[in-house]
Design an enzyme around this catalytic site. Structure first.
Site, PDB file in Angstrom:
ATOM      1  N   GLU A   1     -11.385  20.177  65.400  1.00 49.01           N
ATOM      2  CA  GLU A   1     -11.861  21.558  65.427  1.00 49.01           C
ATOM      3  C   GLU A   1     -12.306  22.011  64.048  1.00 49.01           C
ATOM      4  O   GLU A   1     -11.516  21.928  63.097  1.00 49.01           O
ATOM      5  CB  GLU A   1     -10.750  22.478  65.952  1.00 49.01           C
ATOM      6  CG  GLU A   1     -10.428  22.183  67.408  1.00 49.01           C
ATOM      7  CD  GLU A   1      -9.286  22.984  67.975  1.00 49.01           C
ATOM      8  OE1 GLU A   1      -9.139  23.030  69.214  1.00 49.01           O
ATOM      9  OE2 GLU A   1      -8.527  23.583  67.177  1.00 49.01           O
TER      10      GLU A   1
ATOM     11  N   HIS B   1     -11.925  27.446  69.434  1.00 51.93           N
ATOM     12  CA  HIS B   1     -10.503  27.768  69.542  1.00 51.93           C
ATOM     13  C   HIS B   1     -10.257  29.246  69.214  1.00 51.93           C
ATOM     14  O   HIS B   1      -9.358  29.605  68.446  1.00 51.93           O
ATOM     15  CB  HIS B   1      -9.677  26.876  68.611  1.00 51.93           C
ATOM     16  CG  HIS B   1      -8.252  26.716  69.057  1.00 51.93           C
ATOM     17  ND1 HIS B   1      -7.484  25.625  68.753  1.00 51.93           N
ATOM     18  CD2 HIS B   1      -7.448  27.528  69.797  1.00 51.93           C
ATOM     19  CE1 HIS B   1      -6.276  25.756  69.270  1.00 51.93           C
ATOM     20  NE2 HIS B   1      -6.235  26.920  69.906  1.00 51.93           N
TER      21      HIS B   1
ATOM     22  N   ARG C   1      -5.104  23.105  74.564  1.00 56.45           N
ATOM     23  CA  ARG C   1      -5.117  22.402  73.286  1.00 56.45           C
ATOM     24  C   ARG C   1      -6.003  21.171  73.401  1.00 56.45           C
ATOM     25  O   ARG C   1      -6.030  20.501  74.433  1.00 56.45           O
ATOM     26  CB  ARG C   1      -3.704  21.935  72.894  1.00 56.45           C
ATOM     27  CG  ARG C   1      -2.810  23.017  72.294  1.00 56.45           C
ATOM     28  CD  ARG C   1      -3.308  23.462  70.928  1.00 56.45           C
ATOM     29  NE  ARG C   1      -2.379  24.374  70.273  1.00 56.45           N
ATOM     30  CZ  ARG C   1      -2.335  25.680  70.476  1.00 56.45           C
ATOM     31  NH1 ARG C   1      -3.159  26.225  71.362  1.00 56.45           N
ATOM     32  NH2 ARG C   1      -1.494  26.435  69.802  1.00 56.45           N
TER      33      ARG C   1
END
Length: 342
Positions: free
Chosen positions: A274, A293, A245
């Protein structure tokens, strides 16, 4: 409940298997609410809902639909919540526990995909795959020797966290002929060994690993865990990889460690914001390979996650304890609330 309970989700992308399972169950009505553009309709839908499937993508989910104390006060009929991933950054677990709301995640349902991308990133960095691709597209007159990389066989990988994803990463690493060590304060040494790694403390892992790879959740104990001190403690020429993360590692400190030549490269799937901007300093480096991601975003993983979420929400509405319950202490109270709502 005199009629079927309502299970809601927002209209963000979810694998179709989620809706299929809910609709075929005969146990709940499915309500798909707008994430953006009609907040009144979404509020009305949440007010009537007993179960809420919430996106785990913190930068895709509008802040007002995060599950926290304020949302739970506004929608007291919510009996259970499910995160769309292994992470639950969009859910305040303590607030849910205080409100008597059980929360599930989908830990392990995308673990194979995440572990695979860990090594895709590592190999791309070590074998200079992106640099080679860009040279072939845009340059001429270069030699193969100018693109030489390094093998990972015989090197040592340190896994920070060896849960569902980390244990799969350990197996893949062994297949590549790597030595594997791991730091995980939640597991005892025997369990870490059973999962294919030598148990070590974090300082030993940093000092002895050729590759440091993060596989831990983001919480108060891990936020900012890898910073300037930790990068400096890593072996000269080591590679840093994270499919965990954003926020666990310090991006500015990583840029400094790469700029100074202490680290040889980085593979990053997760970011503080992100997606990061196109001008993010780390993305300007030839020895950094970045993805958006997407470690757990494969067709297979998204199906597994959607299926797991739908099944666990329906289990909770039936009064059956789900397998990935994050706050088990709340379950007796959750059963009482469920019985009172019927």
């Amino acid at each position: 409940m005199s009629s079927l309970p309502t299970l809601c989700r927002l209209d963000l992308w979810v694998h179709p298997i989620f809706d299929e399972i809910v609709q075929a169950s005969g146990q709940a009505r499915l309500s798909v609410l707008p994430a953006r553009g009609d907040d009144d309709a979404t509020r009305a839908g949440l007010r009537a809902a007993s179960a809420y499937h919430v996106s785990a993508a913190k930068d895709e989910l509008p802040r007002q639909w995060f599950v926290g104390a304020e949302l739970l006060r506004e929608y007291p009929n919510l009996l259970c919540v499910s995160s769309s991933g292994a992470g639950f950054d969009t859910i305040d677990l303590a607030a849910c526990t205080a409100a008597g709301v059980p929360v599930v995640n989908q830990a392990g349902m995308n673990a194979d995909s995440v572990a695979e991308l860990t090594f895709a990133l590592l190999l791309a960095v070590r074998r200079r795959v992106v640099v080679s691709h860009n040279q072939l597209r845009h340059a001429s007159g270069f030699t193969r020797e100018s693109l030489m990389g390094h093998e990972i066989r015989g090197t040592r990988i340190g896994l920070v966290g060896i849960g569902e994803i980390g244990r799969r990463a350990a197996r893949i690493a062994a297949g590549f002929g790597m030595q594997v060590c791991a730091y995980d304060p939640l597991l005892d040494a025997a369990t870490i060994r059973e999962r294919g790694a030598e148990p070590v403390d974090l300082d030993t892992l940093l000092a002895t690993s050729d590759v440091v790879s993060l596989h831990c959740p983001l919480d108060d104990t891990t936020r900012g865990m890898i910073g300037a001190r930790e990068y400096a403690a890593m072996k000269p020429g080591a590679v840093f990889v994270s499919t965990a993360r954003g926020g666990i590692h310090d991006e500015d400190a990583l840029e400094a460690a790469l700029a100074g030549g202490h680290l040889a490269g980085a593979g990053l799937d997760v970011w503080l914001r992100e997606p990061p901007g196109n001008d993010a300093p780390l993305l300007q480096r030839d020895n950094v390979v970045g993805t958006f991601h997407t470690a757990g975003v494969t067709h297979e993983a998204r199906r597994n996650v959607a299926q797991g979420s739908a099944e666990q929400l329906l289990m909770m509405l039936r009064g059956v304890r789900p397998p990935r319950l994050l706050n088990p202490e709340v379950w007796p109270r959750a059963l009482e609330r469920l019985a009172a709502a019927r």
